[in-house]
Design a protein around this motif. Structure first.
Motif, PDB file in Angstrom:
ATOM      1  N   ILE A 218       0.846  -1.192   0.000  1.00 48.04           N
ATOM      2  CA  ILE A 218       0.000   0.000   0.000  1.00 48.04           C
ATOM      3  C   ILE A 218       0.880   1.240   0.000  1.00 48.04           C
ATOM      4  O   ILE A 218       1.657   1.471   0.936  1.00 48.04           O
ATOM      5  CB  ILE A 218      -0.946   0.015   1.221  1.00 48.04           C
ATOM      6  CG1 ILE A 218      -1.945  -1.134   1.137  1.00 48.04           C
ATOM      7  CG2 ILE A 218      -1.690   1.343   1.310  1.00 48.04           C
ATOM      8  CD1 ILE A 218      -2.894  -1.044  -0.041  1.00 48.04           C
ATOM      9  N   SER A 222      -2.391   5.294  -2.763  1.00 45.87           N
ATOM     10  CA  SER A 222      -3.506   4.353  -2.619  1.00 45.87           C
ATOM     11  C   SER A 222      -4.234   4.578  -1.302  1.00 45.87           C
ATOM     12  O   SER A 222      -5.469   4.594  -1.251  1.00 45.87           O
ATOM     13  CB  SER A 222      -2.990   2.919  -2.697  1.00 45.87           C
ATOM     14  OG  SER A 222      -2.340   2.673  -3.921  1.00 45.87           O
ATOM     15  N   PRO A 279      -2.701  -1.936  -6.072  1.00 47.45           N
ATOM     16  CA  PRO A 279      -2.130  -2.408  -4.792  1.00 47.45           C
ATOM     17  C   PRO A 279      -2.372  -3.887  -4.529  1.00 47.45           C
ATOM     18  O   PRO A 279      -1.508  -4.568  -3.958  1.00 47.45           O
ATOM     19  CB  PRO A 279      -2.851  -1.541  -3.748  1.00 47.45           C
ATOM     20  CG  PRO A 279      -3.202  -0.301  -4.481  1.00 47.45           C
ATOM     21  CD  PRO A 279      -3.526  -0.735  -5.877  1.00 47.45           C
TER      22      PRO A 279
END
Length: 357
Positions: A218, A222, A279
């Motif tokens: 991540i 994101s 992601p």
């Protein structure tokens, strides 16, 4: 005279007008409604609405204002009434639609919709709305602007490739596409800098986004996109509601001999699903928890994408959990949880053995 137990104002919001219906619930459980001509969706209309409410609402009885989330058009009236001290509830469109279907209401007009919203406020216990912080609203706007520019960049890149590979390629057209691409890349970089700067100004927001970026796979962009779209998970009360809000809730359709397949509804915020796509592809390679989950699920699914969507759903719930609990990602959490369950099971078995003997 019948005693009033509850009052509710339903507001059907459109870009230009507000349709109003004021409902009362009496001690005999009967419902009474007062209507008002539509007012404009601006400050002058808000003042007319406020003047009517002061004349019509009983200050000694609980009063609630209910409206449906309609993009950005409900924000003005919601903030105005909240600032005036009224209890306001902004409902998600899916929940309002399901309630309307339960009424078996065949016609659909603004007046009927405002009355339906008023009935919803009289019959149900609804969670009150709180205005999101200015930082979160700005973060949401920046995230959506960035997403739009990324799509434009992809389009221009594809066009540039088509022109350069063409037999009759035009050097001037290719130059114009290159200039547009440079502009898009520069604007995307500026937006990303503004997102970083915005988050850095809020100590709490920076700290809580740090919990999300502790998840392997991540990135800041994101995490900021998901936090912006959910406005800091402000209106989310549990994981089930979150997955439904993002369109990750699983639906199955079967009737008689027809056996459908399970799939996600996609009746939710598509921006969240788009923000989690890349992601999730990174997580299945480097995240110790989600990698195992994906590898276990992938052979059971007809397409790898189905398992990837399941990873996105699990990733979203993980982000929500870390945000609410204010915790850093722990790769050994699942192992510790399993060991704890095994220890409790061993204690139960030992206790049962002692009671039997």
């Amino acid at each position: 005279m019948e005693k009033r137990l509850k009052q509710s104002l339903g507001i059907d919001v459109s870009k230009l007008n507000l349709s109003l219906s004021l409902g009362f619930l009496t001690d005999t459980l009967a419902k009474e409604f007062l209507s008002h001509e539509d007012v404009s969706n601006d400050v002058s209309g808000y003042k007319m609405l406020l003047k009517w409410l002061k004349k019509s609402v009983d200050s000694s009885v609980d009063f609630l204002i209910v409206m449906e989330a309609t993009g950005v058009y409900h924000q003005g009236i919601a903030h105005y009434l909240h600032d005036k001290g009224y209890a306001v509830s902004v409902m998600q469109s899916g929940r309002v639609k399901r309630y309307a279907q339960s009424l078996d209401q065949r016609s659909k007009t603004d007046a009927l919709d405002s009355r339906m919203l008023s009935m919803l406020g009289l019959e149900r216990n609804i969670r009150l709305w709180q205005p999101p912080s200015e930082e979160l609203q700005q973060l949401k706007g920046l995230s959506r602007e960035r997403s739009s520019l990324l799509k434009d960049r992809t389009v221009e890149t594809n066009r540039q490739g088509a022109i350069s590979c063409s037999v009759h390629s035009n050097s001037k057209a290719l130059k114009r596409h290159n200039n547009r691409l440079k502009l898009l890349k520069a604007q995307i970089a500026i937006i990303e800098e503004e997102m970083q700067e915005l988050v850095s100004k809020s100590e709490e927001l920076e700290r809580k986004i740090g919990f999300l970026t502790s998840i392997p796979g991540i990135s800041f962009k994101s995490a900021a996109g998901v936090v912006g779209e959910t406005l800091g998970f402000e209106s989310i009360v549990n994981a089930k509601q979150l997955t439904s809000y993002a369109g990750y809730d699983v639906v199955l359709r079967e009737s008689g001999n027809f056996k459908g397949k399970t799939r996600i509804s996609k009746r939710g915020n598509s921006h969240i699903r788009a923000a989690l796509h890349m992601p999730s592809m990174t997580c299945v390679r480097c995240n110790p928890t989600l990698k195992v989950f994906y590898n276990r699920l992938k052979p059971k699914k007809a397409k790898p994408l189905v398992a990837l969507v399941a990873v996105q759903r699990k990733l979203l719930i993980l982000m929500y959990t870390l945000w609410k609990n204010e915790e850093v990602y722990d790769a050994k959490f699942e192992t510790k949880k399993q060991q704890k369950h095994e220890a409790l099971a061993a204690q139960d078995n030992k206790l049962i053995a002692q009671l039997v003997s």
